[in-house]
Motif scaffolding. Structure first.
Motif, PDB file in Angstrom:
ATOM      1  N   GLY A  62       1.702 -13.924   4.029  1.00 15.61           N
ATOM      2  CA  GLY A  62       0.821 -14.070   5.177  1.00 15.61           C
ATOM      3  C   GLY A  62       1.454 -13.553   6.446  1.00 15.61           C
ATOM      4  O   GLY A  62       2.653 -13.261   6.489  1.00 15.61           O
ATOM      5  N   LEU A  63       0.638 -13.444   7.497  1.00 20.14           N
ATOM      6  CA  LEU A  63       1.149 -12.990   8.784  1.00 20.14           C
ATOM      7  C   LEU A  63       0.270 -13.492   9.915  1.00 20.14           C
ATOM      8  O   LEU A  63      -0.872 -13.896   9.705  1.00 20.14           O
ATOM      9  CB  LEU A  63       1.270 -11.461   8.844  1.00 20.14           C
ATOM     10  N   SER A  75      -6.247  -9.751  10.482  1.00 17.65           N
ATOM     11  CA  SER A  75      -6.050 -10.841   9.528  1.00 17.65           C
ATOM     12  C   SER A  75      -5.332 -10.326   8.290  1.00 17.65           C
ATOM     13  O   SER A  75      -5.451  -9.161   7.919  1.00 17.65           O
ATOM     14  CB  SER A  75      -7.400 -11.432   9.109  1.00 17.65           C
ATOM     15  N   TRP A  76      -4.621 -11.221   7.633  1.00 22.14           N
ATOM     16  CA  TRP A  76      -3.900 -10.916   6.403  1.00 22.14           C
ATOM     17  C   TRP A  76      -4.865 -10.362   5.360  1.00 22.14           C
ATOM     18  O   TRP A  76      -5.929 -10.925   5.114  1.00 22.14           O
ATOM     19  CB  TRP A  76      -3.225 -12.172   5.882  1.00 22.14           C
ATOM     20  N   ARG A  81      -1.295  -5.446   4.312  1.00 23.59           N
ATOM     21  CA  ARG A  81       0.057  -5.573   3.746  1.00 23.59           C
ATOM     22  C   ARG A  81       0.566  -4.213   3.278  1.00 23.59           C
ATOM     23  O   ARG A  81       1.695  -3.811   3.592  1.00 23.59           O
ATOM     24  CB  ARG A  81       0.061  -6.559   2.583  1.00 23.59           C
TER      25      ARG A  81
END
Length: 109
Positions: A62-63, A75-76, A81
């Protein structure tokens, strides 16, 4: 007292040195990591680009605090990614942050 957690995870700030003309600029975001047991972690060759990407796919979950060019919060997602893992300076920053979090010695020791 030490508490055993079934699925250990943590969030840490990641400092990325982003290349720019004649130097770098520091940018940060928060990354959520899960801890891989030794047996699972040993199966990755983090010295190779593909091995490092595979390792980060396994631990990075996640981030927060990532925006696009227009300043819109992102958003993740798998696509985000992969976009970020395509940048060598992001990969290195993620690995550095994950390893530092696992090996951090208590201050003064």
């Amino acid at each position: 007292m030490f508490k055993i957690t079934a699925n250990p995870a943590f969030t840490h700030p990641v400092t990325v040195l982003v290349p720019q003309d004649e130097g770098h600029v520091e940018q940060t975001f928060k990354a959520r990591f899960k801890v891989l047991p030794d047996g699972e972690a040993e199966g990755f060759d983090v010295a190779s680009k593909d091995g490092l990407k595979d390792f980060l796919r396994a631990v990075w979950v996640g981030l927060e605090d990532v925006v696009d060019d227009a300043g819109q919060q992102l958003s993740w997602s798998t696509d985000l990614r992969e976009q970020m893992l395509g940048l060598p300076y992001v990969r290195l920053a993620l690995l550095r942050t994950y390893m530092a979090a696992l090996t951090k010695a208590k201050s003064g020791n």
